[in-house]
Motif scaffolding. Sequence first.
Motif, PDB file in Angstrom:
ATOM      1  N   ALA A 237       0.982  -1.162   0.161  1.00 43.31           N
ATOM      2  CA  ALA A 237       0.017  -0.005  -0.103  1.00 43.31           C
ATOM      3  C   ALA A 237       1.071   1.290  -0.029  1.00 43.31           C
ATOM      4  O   ALA A 237       0.514   2.165  -0.578  1.00 43.31           O
ATOM      5  CB  ALA A 237      -0.907   0.090   1.225  1.00 43.31           C
ATOM      6  N   ARG A 238       1.909   1.333   0.823  1.00 42.33           N
ATOM      7  CA  ARG A 238       2.808   2.386   0.573  1.00 42.33           C
ATOM      8  C   ARG A 238       3.611   2.558  -0.597  1.00 42.33           C
ATOM      9  O   ARG A 238       3.417   3.835  -0.937  1.00 42.33           O
ATOM     10  CB  ARG A 238       3.842   2.222   2.000  1.00 42.33           C
ATOM     11  N   GLY A 239       3.910   1.787  -1.239  1.00 40.25           N
ATOM     12  CA  GLY A 239       4.425   1.356  -2.579  1.00 40.25           C
ATOM     13  C   GLY A 239       3.657   2.270  -3.322  1.00 40.25           C
ATOM     14  O   GLY A 239       3.929   3.028  -4.262  1.00 40.25           O
ATOM     15  N   TYR A 240       2.053   1.809  -3.375  1.00 42.31           N
ATOM     16  CA  TYR A 240       1.390   2.293  -4.322  1.00 42.31           C
ATOM     17  C   TYR A 240       1.202   3.808  -4.064  1.00 42.31           C
ATOM     18  O   TYR A 240       1.197   4.795  -5.107  1.00 42.31           O
ATOM     19  CB  TYR A 240      -0.040   1.763  -3.929  1.00 42.31           C
ATOM     20  N   VAL A 241       1.338   4.199  -2.946  1.00 40.09           N
ATOM     21  CA  VAL A 241       1.020   5.696  -2.573  1.00 40.09           C
ATOM     22  C   VAL A 241       2.213   6.603  -3.182  1.00 40.09           C
ATOM     23  O   VAL A 241       2.142   7.338  -3.732  1.00 40.09           O
ATOM     24  CB  VAL A 241       0.930   6.090  -1.172  1.00 40.09           C
ATOM     25  N   GLU A 242       3.467   5.972  -2.754  1.00 40.94           N
ATOM     26  CA  GLU A 242       4.557   6.547  -3.336  1.00 40.94           C
ATOM     27  C   GLU A 242       4.784   6.649  -4.812  1.00 40.94           C
ATOM     28  O   GLU A 242       4.916   7.469  -5.499  1.00 40.94           O
ATOM     29  CB  GLU A 242       5.892   5.768  -2.993  1.00 40.94           C
ATOM     30  N   LEU A 243       4.245   5.429  -5.606  1.00 38.85           N
ATOM     31  CA  LEU A 243       4.298   5.337  -7.033  1.00 38.85           C
ATOM     32  C   LEU A 243       3.511   6.407  -7.631  1.00 38.85           C
ATOM     33  O   LEU A 243       3.887   7.039  -8.405  1.00 38.85           O
ATOM     34  CB  LEU A 243       3.847   4.145  -7.411  1.00 38.85           C
ATOM     35  N   PHE A 244       2.224   6.711  -7.237  1.00 39.19           N
ATOM     36  CA  PHE A 244       1.144   7.585  -7.764  1.00 39.19           C
ATOM     37  C   PHE A 244       1.615   8.963  -7.379  1.00 39.19           C
ATOM     38  O   PHE A 244       1.102   9.676  -8.110  1.00 39.19           O
ATOM     39  CB  PHE A 244      -0.076   7.114  -7.659  1.00 39.19           C
ATOM     40  N   ARG A 245       2.025   9.116  -6.314  1.00 37.27           N
ATOM     41  CA  ARG A 245       2.595  10.505  -5.950  1.00 37.27           C
ATOM     42  C   ARG A 245       3.745  10.905  -6.459  1.00 37.27           C
ATOM     43  O   ARG A 245       4.140  12.164  -6.644  1.00 37.27           O
ATOM     44  CB  ARG A 245       2.327  10.706  -4.387  1.00 37.27           C
ATOM     45  N   GLY A 246       4.616  10.138  -6.712  1.00 34.78           N
ATOM     46  CA  GLY A 246       5.848  10.542  -7.066  1.00 34.78           C
ATOM     47  C   GLY A 246       5.993  10.549  -8.617  1.00 34.78           C
ATOM     48  O   GLY A 246       7.066  10.520  -9.224  1.00 34.78           O
ATOM     49  N   THR A 247       5.124  10.288  -9.587  1.00 37.55           N
ATOM     50  CA  THR A 247       5.130  10.270 -10.955  1.00 37.55           C
ATOM     51  C   THR A 247       4.258  11.305 -11.620  1.00 37.55           C
ATOM     52  O   THR A 247       3.262  11.452 -10.930  1.00 37.55           O
ATOM     53  CB  THR A 247       5.107   8.930 -11.582  1.00 37.55           C
ATOM     54  N   PRO A 248       4.439  11.943 -12.564  1.00 35.74           N
ATOM     55  CA  PRO A 248       3.429  12.902 -13.098  1.00 35.74           C
ATOM     56  C   PRO A 248       1.934  12.296 -13.501  1.00 35.74           C
ATOM     57  O   PRO A 248       2.111  11.164 -14.027  1.00 35.74           O
ATOM     58  CB  PRO A 248       4.146  13.763 -14.225  1.00 35.74           C
TER      59      PRO A 248
END
Lengths: 227, 265
Positions: free
Chosen positions: A55-66
């Motif tokens: 879940a944390r990876g999901y959040v980072e992925l979608f917040r960290g890419t345009p």
Amino acid sequence: MSDSFSFVLDILPDLAKGLWATLQISLSSYALGMALAIILLPIRAFAPPPLSLFARGYVELFRGTPLLVQLLLIYFGLPSLGLRLDAYTACVVAIGLNSAAYQCEILRSALKGIPEVQFLSAESLGFSTLQIYRYVVLPQALRIAIPALVNELVTLIKESSLASVIGVVELTRRGEYLVAYTFRALEVYAAVALVYLAVCTVASQAARVLEAKLRIPGYEREVSGLI
Amino acid sequence: MSTVLEVEGLRAGYRGVEVLRGVDLEVGKGEKVVVMGPSGSGKSTLLKCIVMLVKPTAGRIVLDGEEITNHGVDLKRVRAKTGFVFQQYNLFPHMTVLRNLTLPLEVVKKVPRKEAERRAMEMLRRFGLEDYAKRYPLQLSGGQQQRVAIARALLMDPVLLLLDEPTSALDPELRREVLEMLFEVAKEGRSMLIVTHELDFAEAAADRIVLMEGGRIIEEGTPDEVFNSPKSELARRFLVELGRGSPGASGRAGPASPSAPPATA
């Protein structure tokens, strides 16, 4: 000047159609984001490591890419894996997945804003975990989260203009068409901007009313007492 | 006298740090026991263990004849039998005072709404709190909030009422009203276990004083025994710090200022 004014009046019905599409996209993706966030949140906050890391990876992925890159990946990239979405669906999915990450974090920080004693107090009265969340924690957390959640909706309304890139005819794309027909870029884009502004202002104001209505009585005094 | 609570060899800790190092304690039916001790001595953890809000690492707890440290005990049912009042933020701020009282009755004890409201109003009236029924907790003073919290705990008709420093978050002028209410509750013969630094209350209302230090009970007795002829050096020193006991007897010069009670965790 009066010519510009009557021109804008002429294109308003077209822009209204575009606005309707914009609202459909942003509200659908907001709802999708909310649903996913509600699933994601307990995993992120309470699940044991492998799941919570996901879940944390999901959040980072979608917040960290345009968001634009996410949209292009979903619309143009996924067909290579055999998943072909039409432009409208692709942008609702892309914006929805993206918003889920943000909404999850909004809800998580709202939960963290509830004093631990509130949990202990309910627990000591004999409430089950489910009852603690239903009666004590969620009603308070949602109140805390409302301003940020509405802010997220306003952001989505504006970001949904990215859908124009993959050919969805929403407000921005309507504007581009009108410019192509009339070559009056200044008036058209100014009108488009004003329509966005109007909608976002209405949303923010509605939020303020809602916030005032749901505000916990006595809360202002408590807060001002702390400052 | 039959007991309502028996604690034996209780140990507990957080993240490897042992806070309780073998506590034995009994509370008889109707008995009022006051737990005192410096900050960090494990008083609060002891109370939380008794309702299993903190899980003990060793020892056993028998509450109202039931060994609640056994596996598979329904803790919700056990907790519903006790009342617990924390230092502050007990009440749910998004509900009226009345709803704060009726919700646990309805949700935990399955009392119908009308009956719950009747009982809640009766309880509020008993302590002169009926005017606050329609108000929200944050619209009340800290003292009023604590009194409502105590009323809510009493409404569950607990076999044991646990109070964790109920006055220490309050300004001095607000403590009085809470202590007066606690005196009243104490007179009714309910079993109570209270962590507090309020000497006057301890002296006047307690049947027994328990002094804790470093996760152990270091002294136990009637208020007269503990306050006037403490057996241990630690007890003497602690009483001096509270502005009580004769500094001469402790063998250490310089009494601590009575206006500065020790800070609480």
